[in-house]
Design an enzyme around this catalytic site. Structure first.
Site, short mmCIF file in Angstrom:
data_model
loop_
_atom_site.label_atom_id
_atom_site.label_comp_id
_atom_site.label_asym_id
_atom_site.label_seq_id
_atom_site.Cartn_x
_atom_site.Cartn_y
_atom_site.Cartn_z
N TYR A 1 0.83 -1.20 0.00
CA TYR A 1 0.00 0.00 0.00
C TYR A 1 0.87 1.25 0.00
CZ TYR A 1 -4.05 -3.06 0.34
OH TYR A 1 -5.01 -4.00 0.06
N CYS B 1 -7.03 -23.03 6.03
CA CYS B 1 -7.84 -23.22 4.83
C CYS B 1 -8.15 -21.89 4.15
CB CYS B 1 -9.15 -23.94 5.15
SG CYS B 1 -10.26 -22.99 6.21
N CYS C 1 -15.21 -19.18 9.68
CA CYS C 1 -14.03 -19.95 10.06
C CYS C 1 -14.44 -21.41 10.17
CB CYS C 1 -13.46 -19.47 11.39
SG CYS C 1 -12.12 -20.51 12.02
#
Lengths: 314, 732, 259
Positions: B175, B351, B367
């Site tokens: 950024y 994941c 989650c």
């Protein structure tokens, strides 16, 4: 007579090593020491039993070729009656467990099993064994018992060595009839991997570094007669299925021997194996937590040790 | 129980400028889909971690001005007093639990398309974003630079008003400040470009100005990607990376270190499929190792193991353990270590489902391991507190111990149902996770641009956690190797029955694209397989394999990886623009593609299967079916769609008289058995049913709070009345 | 066939625990109780051998905590339960318990008595065969498989080192049963509820015609004290070359596995 009577153990014509450990333990109690051999052909063990410290070998020949618990019980009862030992020492083995408690029950004798320590003397005996599933240690004595039967844990006592020339006596005992019939021996078939049933686990962890090295340890486990198990990081990395994982989130195992190579001993892993009878750990890090629960340890390169184990296992 | 002394080091306080961080557990800035416009979700999600013992919790990236607008991806905003008020809800809640509040002041430059504000982002040079390809920035002259730096200052002042303790000047993930520092973005020839000092000037000045504005009251933090991972074309840790740390060290009270950028964010938020725990150490670890700083350093690496945390601090790698995903997976991780029960820690599986929802832009976070993530406010779910069910006297039979069944049984157990029996046909609990966690090859050696192929072994933690919890619950019994018929269920003696029997893959090629079976597709033949058969079955797989995937998530591609990793010649076919499209959202796509290419997988996109015959598969291009091809194969793997295993449920439902006779009051259907879905959603489904088992109609989810403003509402009356003290939450 | 199955509710000690005042027991506040793992298998074996026509009676020597274990067995399909208890039995060891069980078995006159090889807390591995001694019943220890049933059984004994011995024994007899011999069934919720309706007799020693002295006299020894094992002494370190270490390891392994 008094003193100690050791009951030797044999199977299929071979004296079992525990017999020598029993003699070693018996010697520490002092006093006369006899060794009973209850077998189809006791004389075949004569040489191996002629060790230092044995005063007499009492041979009871049985008509049955193989171990039969009722015959063994009658033989022992006969010997107790004639020899009147203070202490009878057997191994905490499958065969002995098959008859010794019955003998103790019927005779009202003192009794303790899975004994790991003995002290006092033949007539002021104090023994140690574990309690509450191994969490504690118990100390027992036997006031008022003329004869005490002890079953000693295999591997807990030093075997007797040296050589001696004990008196050999063939003893006649009213053995009665066998009440079970031997049919056959066979090897147990091994089914799917169930590490919780294994007597001997060879366990590897991060220390093996590379997935390719797994094969070497699989081979080593095979050669040593062990089942291969692993710690969590190898399952996380996808090298092994979690059927072989030992630890809090894998399986809890209590083998006779747990040989840990390259496992540091994370708390979750220790939770899964600290109940093993004998833990041997090899790790290059002397501070590895696994050494705090291991019975034997070596700060060494696990590949070097593994190579040596492989060579020596022939 | 007491804390194990070896973890004491994690609980030692440390000074951050004028603030004291009470322990070494630090939730680094991460997205949740809340921003400043869902203040309830923001406050309660961050707050739950503070309650769980985290010493500091940060916002996600927080826009300092409408020119930094990432819509539809959700950032926080601190543009005005309204935002101050909304974010104060978060800081109040954190302070209530003794945690510090951090705000990550963000200006995105061309990476932020400004689709809501319609403003124009500025940048150091006019190079379009490598993340949002069509967005060109406006070139910043000296006035622009001062203006933007003033935006940081104004934002910092508002941040202080809002109660924040730690104020970031955010230059990681490529950024704005990083765009000045890095020659990859900065082609300027004035005093803000060229030499190191020039390129560092913007960032340095911004830190100076922010420090001057609020540095007495707040700790000034900077998030810095010490290595852009693009070699000499950008920042490298050994060169400008550590140099920059030294250069502005005096201006910073806390260093928050990462690697990489936003274009391939997966190098930092590394999924477990390709990155191991503490994977950034070779880069971020160099800062302290080389004595380049005098200030405290926090870093990340998906660290979930308390022993690793101790080693990181003891070895001097970092001073503070940073976590995003591990804190989402278990907000109570610090408390569990403190209370001497590390076995209760719910470990992140890497994941990246949480991240995927932010990537999609809009949806709230989820989650897989922690079904309460994102639901703390809107449904009042506390990850550790469970109220006793109003119908706790009932006995429950849960059929199927996959993700949905395990979660449901566990939560029902925690809600003190009198008896819960979880019955499973397999010899172990876990359901589909047991074979899915064995997917993927794991040669572990070859470097795929920093990652390695590790397979899905860490996903087994889904089962590990629930196994430990189920074992601890005295009112829950787990019975394995047991297949229940409808008659067995009727006979069982439970008043409540939950069917969680999972799903299976279509065997005839029925698929999401054409809605019809594929001629010649038949997995009863020994040369055609469903994905689970690849792991579990006895079928021999030949050398040439074609994998068809129509689902758009990982299954087909992972099968391709696995088989190619075993040396097969694999053709991977999808009707979509890309294989495994969803894996772009989970940040796994770049590494997946590198692996598929390394393994020489023949990838066919925009392609569908016309028919299958022994030895060959006929393909066509979905845009023009004149474009045909025929691939010679030995085996075919069909990953086309899944179908629920709901026959047991249908049979029970078909005989209401029998249910009534046997005293069964309700039969519920959850997880894949209801409709095949992602594992994260199966866990959620099981959780929700158990949380609402005592509602009037448990099959229908209760309404959740929507944090919206109602038309005609003059003040904030409606909003305040929506602040809740739900029964399962700890009241503030 | 009528089968009697002695079972035991075993103690599981919490991580943190304290000893009771006299130092010969763990303070019960730190104990949790559950049915001995071996008894799951012996009960299952009994249910299979007895079949639908037979009868399985479970018996335990234990206080109130042991009722739960009996109910579990009744839920699985045992027909009747017996619990024997009085204060004097608090410190009863394996042989003392066997003496009490002998009185129950005599009363029941079963065709077969099945015991677990050992309990997971005391691990004496003696109660079963001790019981056989008091009853003068033919016995086989450590059965890993049982078949037959009309007057005689064929039993596989599990020996050390993976060896198996096959023996035949006539009924009535007593066997001790090893874990893994079968796949124990579980009770569904209905059976668990209905277990409470099955007969469960509670007896004291007098009810069996035994005196406290009978039982005390049968005891094998006296527990003097309990102690926490010396923790953290650490491992015995093996030194020397890799070859020497390997040799030592092999010796230890061989030692522990044999015998």
């Amino acid at each position: 007579m008094s003193g100690v009577l050791v009951v030797a153990e044999a199977r299929r014509g071979e004296l079992r090593d525990v017999s020598l450990e029993l003699i070693g333990a018996a010697r520490s109690l002092g006093g006369p020491l006899s060794v009973a051999v209850i077998d189809h052909d006791p004389s075949r063990y004569r040489d191996r039993l002629s060790v230092e410290g044995v005063d007499a070998v009492l041979a009871v020949a049985t008509p049955n070729e193989h171990f039969e618990p009722h015959v063994a019980a009658r033989a022992l009862e006969g010997l107790i009656a004639s020899e009147q030992p203070d202490v009878v020492v057997l191994g905490h083995t499958i065969d002995s467990l098959g008859f010794a408690p019955a003998v103790a029950a019927r005779g009202g004798h003192g009794f303790a099993s899975d004994v790991t320590r003995v002290s006092g003397g033949a007539d002021s005996l104090v023994v140690g064994r574990s309690a509450y599933g191994g969490k504690l240690e118990a100390e027992l004595d036997f006031p008022g018992k003329d004869t005490v039967l002890l079953l000693l844990r295999a591997g807990a006592f030093e075997p007797a060595g040296g050589s001696g020339s004990p008196e050999w006596r063939d003893v006649q005992v009213e053995l009665g009839e066998p009440r079970s019939e031997h049919v056959d021996f066979r090897e147990a078939a091994t089914g799917d991997v169930d590490i919780t049933k294994a007597d001997f686990l060879l366990s590897v962890g991060r220390g093996i570094e590379d997935k390719d090295n797994l094969e070497q340890f699989e081979g080593l486990a095979d050669k040593m007669g062990a089942i291969l198990s692993v710690s969590r990081p190898l399952v996380d990395a996808g090298w092994v299925t979690n059927a072989r994982q030992v630890g809090q989130s894998g399986k809890t195992v209590k083998p006779k021997v747990y040989l840990a190579l390259g496992i540091s001993g994370a708390v979750q892993h220790l939770a899964g194996m600290r109940g093993a009878d004998t833990i041997i750990a090899v790790n290059t890090d002397p501070e590895a937590p696994i050494f705090s629960v291991a019975h034997y340890g070596a700060v060494a390169d696990l590949f070097d040790v593994a190579d040596q184990l492989e060579q020596q296992s022939g | 129980m007491a804390r194990d002394p070896k973890y004491d080091i994690l609980f030692e306080p440390i000074q951050l400028g004028p603030k004291t961080l009470k322990n070494r557990f630090y939730q680094v800035p991460h997205c949740i889909g809340a921003g400043s416009e869902k203040p309830g979700m923001q406050a309660y999600h961050r707050g739950i971690k503070a309650e769980g013992g985290w010493g500091a919790c940060c916002t996600e990236y927080c826009s300092i001005h409408p020119e930094s607008d990432d819509t539809s991806r959700v950032s926080a905003r601190i543009w005005d007093e309204g935002d101050v008020r909304n974010l104060k809800a978060m800081t109040d809640r954190l302070h209530h639990f003794g945690a510090l509040a951090g705000i990550e002041l963000w200006y995105g430059g061309p990476h932020a398309p400004c689709m809501e504000s319609r403003a124009t982002p500025r940048g150091p040079s006019q190079i379009p974003s490598d993340f949002e390809l069509n967005i060109h920035p406006r070139y910043m002259d000296k006035d622009d630079i001062n203006e933007v730096q003033q935006m940081y200052v104004d934002a910092a002042l508002r941040a202080r008003d809002a109660g924040f303790d730690i104020v970031y000047v955010y230059g990681a993930h490529a950024y704005l400040p990083f765009q000045f520092l890095s020659p990859f973005y900065n082609r300027r020839t004035d005093e803000y470009g060229g030499s190191f000092e020039n390129r560092a000037r913007f960032w340095k000045e911004s830190l100076e100005k922010v420090r001057e504005a609020v540095g007495d009251d707040c700790a000034i933090a900077s998030r810095f990607a010490v290595d852009h991972l693009l070699g000499a074309t950008s920042i490298q840790v050994g060169e400008d990376g550590v140099r920059f740390v030294e250069y502005v060290d005096d201006l910073v009270d806390l260093w928050d270190l990462t690697v990489g950028d936003i274009a391939e964010w997966g190098q930092n938020a590394g999924p477990s499929r390709f990155f191991e725990e503490n994977h950034e150490k070779p880069f971020t670890g160099q800062v302290k190792a080389g004595n380049h700083t005098n200030k405290p350093v926090v870093g990340v690496g998906r660290v979930t193991n308390p022993d690793t945390m101790v080693a990181i601090i003891q070895s001097g790698q970092f001073d503070i353990i940073g976590a995003a995903r591990p804190s989402i997976s278990d907000p109570f991780l610090p408390k569990k270590i403190e209370e001497g029960r590390p076995e209760d820690i719910r470990e992140c599986i890497g994941c990246n489902q949480c991240i995927s929802r932010w990537e999609i832009g809009g949806p709230p976070m989820v989650c897989t391991q922690n079904a309460t993530a994102g639901e703390e406010y809107r449904r009042g779910w506390h990850p550790e507190n469970y109220s006793k069910a109003g119908n706790a006297d009932k006995g429950v039979l849960v059929v199927g111990a996959g993700p949905a069944g395990m979660e449901c049984a566990m939560v029902l157990g925690k809600r003190q149902m009198s008896a819960v029996h979880l019955v499973e046909t397999d010899s172990d609990i876990g359901g589909c996770v047991n074979w899915i966690s064995k997917l993927g090859h794991s040669d572990g050696k070859e470097n795929l641009f920093r990652g390695t192929a590790r397979g899905l072994g860490e996903w087994a933690r889904i089962v590990n956690y629930r196994q430990v919890q189920l074992h601890k619950l005295k009112n829950v019994e787990v019975h394995l190797n047991s297949r229940l018929s409808a008659a067995d269920v009727l006979e069982y003696g439970a008043e409540i029955v939950v069917i969680a029997t999972g799903c299976h893959f279509a065997t005839d090629g029925l698929n999401a694209a054409t809605h019809a079976p594929i001629p010649g597709a038949d997995t009863s033949l020994d040369w055609q397989l469903t994905p689970d058969e690849v792991v579990l079955g006895d079928k021999q797989i030949g050398q040439r394999v074609l994998v068809l995937e129509n689902e758009g998530y990982y299954m087909g591609a992972t099968i391709a990886q696995k088989l190619a990793g075993e040396g097969k010649d694999v053709t991977l076919v999808t009707q979509a623009a890309d294989v495994a499209g969803y894996m772009h959202y989970t940040l796994e796509a770049p590494m997946l593609h590198r692996d598929l290419h390394r393994l020489n997988v023949d990838i066919r996109t925009y392609t569908m299967v016309d028919s299958i015959e022994p030895g060959a598969v006929s393909l066509y291009n979905v845009w023009d079916d004149r474009h045909k091809d025929k691939v010679e194969v030995d085996s075919v793997v069909l990953c086309t769609q899944r179908l629920s295993n709901d026959s047991l449920y249908r049979e029970l439902k078909a005989d209401p008289a029998a249910l009534e006779r046997e005293g069964i009051e309700a039969v519920y259907l959850i997880g894949d058995a209801q409709a095949p879905r992602m594992i994260v959603d199966s866990v959620f489904d099981g959780h929700r049913l158990a949380r609402e088992i005592d509602s009037p109609n448990p099959a229908m989810p209760l309404p959740f709070i929507r944090e919206r403003r109602l038309w005609g509402d003059t003040g904030n009356g409606d909003f305040e009345s929506q602040l809740l003290a739900p029964s399962d939450m700890v009241t503030a | 066939m009528k089968v009697v199955v002695p079972v035991k509710q075993v103690a599981v000690v919490d991580e943190d625990f304290e000893l009771a005042d006299d130092g010969t027991a763990v303070d019960p506040d730190f104990l949790e109780w559950s049915l001995n793992e071996w008894d799951e298998f012996s009960v299952e074996a009994a249910l299979q051998l007895a079949g639908d026509d037979g009868e399985v009676v479970v018996v335990t020597v234990g206080d109130d905590e042991a009722t739960e274990g009996l109910l579990t067995c009744l839920a699985k399909g045992a027909g009747r339960g017996i619990r024997v208890w009085e204060q004097s039995l608090t410190s009863a060891d394996a042989l003392a318990v066997a003496r009490v069980l002998a009185a129950v078995v005599e009363r029941e006159s079963p065709d077969l008595v099945l015991c677990g090889v050992q309990s997971s807390d005391a691990v004496n591995s003696a109660t079963g065969i001790g019981l056989a001694g008091f009853l003068d019943l033919p016995h086989v220890a450590v059965a890993r498989a049982i078949s037959g049933g009309e007057g005689s059984l064929t039993v596989e004994r599990e020996l050390e080192g993976g060896l198996v011995e096959v023996v035949r024994i006539g009924l009535p007899a007593l066997l001790t049963v090893q874990t893994g011999i079968n796949e124990p069934r579980y009770a569904n919720l209905r059976a668990i509820k209905q277990a409470r309706e099955k007969p469960l007799e509670v007896l004291d020693l007098a009810g069996l015609g035994l005196s406290g002295d009978d039982v005390a006299g049968a005891s094998g020894g006296r527990l003097r004290k309990l102690a926490v094992p010396e923790a953290g002494e650490g491992a015995e370190m093996l030194t020397g070359s890799a070859a020497e270490v390997a040799t030592r390891i092999r010796e230890i392994v061989q030692d522990r596995l044999s015998a």
